[in-house]
Design a protein around this motif. Structure first.
Motif, PDB file in Angstrom:
ATOM      1  N   ARG A  67      11.790   3.724  36.142  1.00  0.00           N
ATOM      2  CA  ARG A  67      11.150   3.838  34.788  1.00  0.00           C
ATOM      3  C   ARG A  67      10.269   2.952  34.445  1.00  0.00           C
ATOM      4  O   ARG A  67      10.629   1.632  35.228  1.00  0.00           O
ATOM      5  CB  ARG A  67      12.378   3.993  33.650  1.00  0.00           C
ATOM      6  CG  ARG A  67      13.275   3.099  33.735  1.00  0.00           C
ATOM      7  CD  ARG A  67      14.168   3.336  32.504  1.00  0.00           C
ATOM      8  NE  ARG A  67      15.299   2.341  32.449  1.00  0.00           N
ATOM      9  CZ  ARG A  67      16.586   2.316  32.869  1.00  0.00           C
ATOM     10  NH1 ARG A  67      16.830   3.418  33.577  1.00  0.00           N
ATOM     11  NH2 ARG A  67      17.335   1.311  32.630  1.00  0.00           N
ATOM     12  N   ALA A  90       8.010   9.059  38.172  1.00  0.00           N
ATOM     13  CA  ALA A  90       8.734   8.985  36.862  1.00  0.00           C
ATOM     14  C   ALA A  90       7.898   8.969  35.947  1.00  0.00           C
ATOM     15  O   ALA A  90       8.000   9.493  34.891  1.00  0.00           O
ATOM     16  CB  ALA A  90       9.770   7.784  37.190  1.00  0.00           C
ATOM     17  N   ALA A 116      17.002   5.176  39.400  1.00  0.00           N
ATOM     18  CA  ALA A 116      15.935   5.914  39.115  1.00  0.00           C
ATOM     19  C   ALA A 116      14.827   5.093  38.495  1.00  0.00           C
ATOM     20  O   ALA A 116      14.924   4.102  37.934  1.00  0.00           O
ATOM     21  CB  ALA A 116      16.361   6.965  37.900  1.00  0.00           C
ATOM     22  N   LYS A 128      14.755  16.076  38.342  1.00  0.00           N
ATOM     23  CA  LYS A 128      15.170  14.791  37.641  1.00  0.00           C
ATOM     24  C   LYS A 128      16.173  14.110  38.438  1.00  0.00           C
ATOM     25  O   LYS A 128      16.924  14.507  39.175  1.00  0.00           O
ATOM     26  CB  LYS A 128      15.796  15.001  36.199  1.00  0.00           C
ATOM     27  CG  LYS A 128      14.952  16.021  35.393  1.00  0.00           C
ATOM     28  CD  LYS A 128      13.668  15.605  35.247  1.00  0.00           C
ATOM     29  CE  LYS A 128      12.886  16.334  34.198  1.00  0.00           C
ATOM     30  NZ  LYS A 128      11.363  16.160  34.016  1.00  0.00           N
ATOM     31  N   GLU A 187       6.261  12.178  34.045  1.00  0.00           N
ATOM     32  CA  GLU A 187       6.739  12.820  32.794  1.00  0.00           C
ATOM     33  C   GLU A 187       6.125  12.623  31.608  1.00  0.00           C
ATOM     34  O   GLU A 187       5.997  13.541  30.708  1.00  0.00           O
ATOM     35  CB  GLU A 187       8.375  12.042  32.674  1.00  0.00           C
ATOM     36  CG  GLU A 187       9.195  12.748  31.482  1.00  0.00           C
ATOM     37  CD  GLU A 187       9.599  14.123  31.937  1.00  0.00           C
ATOM     38  OE1 GLU A 187       9.702  14.992  30.963  1.00  0.00           O
ATOM     39  OE2 GLU A 187      10.101  14.086  33.055  1.00  0.00           O
ATOM     40  N   LEU A 194      10.361   9.084  42.670  1.00  0.00           N
ATOM     41  CA  LEU A 194      11.164   8.926  41.440  1.00  0.00           C
ATOM     42  C   LEU A 194      12.237   7.859  41.385  1.00  0.00           C
ATOM     43  O   LEU A 194      12.983   7.423  40.573  1.00  0.00           O
ATOM     44  CB  LEU A 194      11.853  10.103  40.909  1.00  0.00           C
ATOM     45  CG  LEU A 194      10.919  11.369  41.050  1.00  0.00           C
ATOM     46  CD1 LEU A 194      11.902  12.580  40.570  1.00  0.00           C
ATOM     47  CD2 LEU A 194      10.031  11.245  39.667  1.00  0.00           C
ATOM     48  N   PRO A 237       7.744  15.847  36.671  1.00  0.00           N
ATOM     49  CA  PRO A 237       8.827  16.051  37.822  1.00  0.00           C
ATOM     50  C   PRO A 237       9.724  17.364  37.296  1.00  0.00           C
ATOM     51  O   PRO A 237      10.182  17.064  36.456  1.00  0.00           O
ATOM     52  CB  PRO A 237       9.445  14.799  38.009  1.00  0.00           C
ATOM     53  CG  PRO A 237       8.636  13.856  37.637  1.00  0.00           C
ATOM     54  CD  PRO A 237       7.946  14.447  36.297  1.00  0.00           C
TER      55      PRO A 237
END
Length: 234
Positions: free
Chosen positions: A165, A124, A163, A137, A127, A193, A134
């Motif tokens: 982050r 992640a 997801a 998504k 990005e 991810l 990636p």
């Protein structure tokens, strides 16, 4: 006409080659285990068979004020797994501070991006910080799963998959604190991810009842999906 056909074939083969290269990039995994060792936090890192001695990762962990007690390397199904057993240098105890756990996780991911830049397309953080973001998504609504189940009379087991982050761990623990849920231990698992985290939680020294479990799940689900909702509302 022949040149045109050859051009199409060439583009098609290049596209196929690109897809094959993407498929050949192994899954980067960072696992922080608080349960397996009573005296140390275990950090496990794998990236197919591409990881070396991870000397730079050890140095980065020490720069965070951590002591690397020992390291082990094993290979399973062509995947090299490196484990570090770490404690806080100042206390000699395992790492319990959520902020420091998140810094450990992000430090290792940053090192993966630095020394294995091809990993960026499977992470992640690729990005914003990788050489190649990636291509696929993760849909937060589809990827998010939250479950609470009993784990004895004094604690419950909370499982969160969503997801990944930056800052995710801290925000989840803050939400738990907001509803007075105590985190006793955690296993932090970043697989590409997706974040798959398991927490042993309690409320005033006891397991969560069904009502509090539902409140916690609702709060977490709202937070984890909120960034997507906010973006769509503008």
């Amino acid at each position: 006409m022949c040149a045109s056909v050859d051009g199409v074939d060439s583009v098609g083969s290049m596209s196929l080659k690109s897809e094959q290269e993407n498929d050949n990039v192994p899954m980067p995994i960072v696992l922080i285990d608080q349960d397996s060792d009573p005296d140390a936090t275990i950090v496990q890192v794998s990236f197919g068979d591409r990881l070396g001695a991870l000397v730079d990762t050890m140095k980065a962990l020490k720069d965070l004020g951590l002591d690397v007690l020992k390291g082990t390397v094993s290979t399973e199904n062509s995947v090299t797994q490196t484990k570090f057993f770490i404690t806080r240098l100042a206390t000699g105890r395992k790492v319990e501070d959520p902020d420091l756990l998140e810094r450990i996780r992000l430090t290792i991911i940053n090192n993966l991006l630095k020394y294995h830049p091809e990993s960026s397309e499977r992470l992640a953080m690729g990005e914003a910080f990788g050489i190649k973001p990636p291509e696929k998504k993760v849909d937060v609504d589809i990827a998010t799963h939250i479950h609470v189940k009993e784990d004895g009379p004094r604690r419950s087991l909370l499982y969160i998959e969503t997801a990944d982050r930056p800052g995710l761990l801290l925000e989840m623990i803050k939400i738990m604190a907001d509803v007075n849920v105590n985190v006793e231990s955690a296993e932090i698992d970043t697989e590409g991810l997706v974040a798959r985290d398991t927490f042993h939680v309690s409320y005033r020294g006891a397991a969560l009842n069904s009502s509090l479990s539902q409140v916690l799940v609702n709060c977490l689900r709202y937070y984890l999906r909120r960034p997507e909702t906010d973006e769509d509302s503008y």
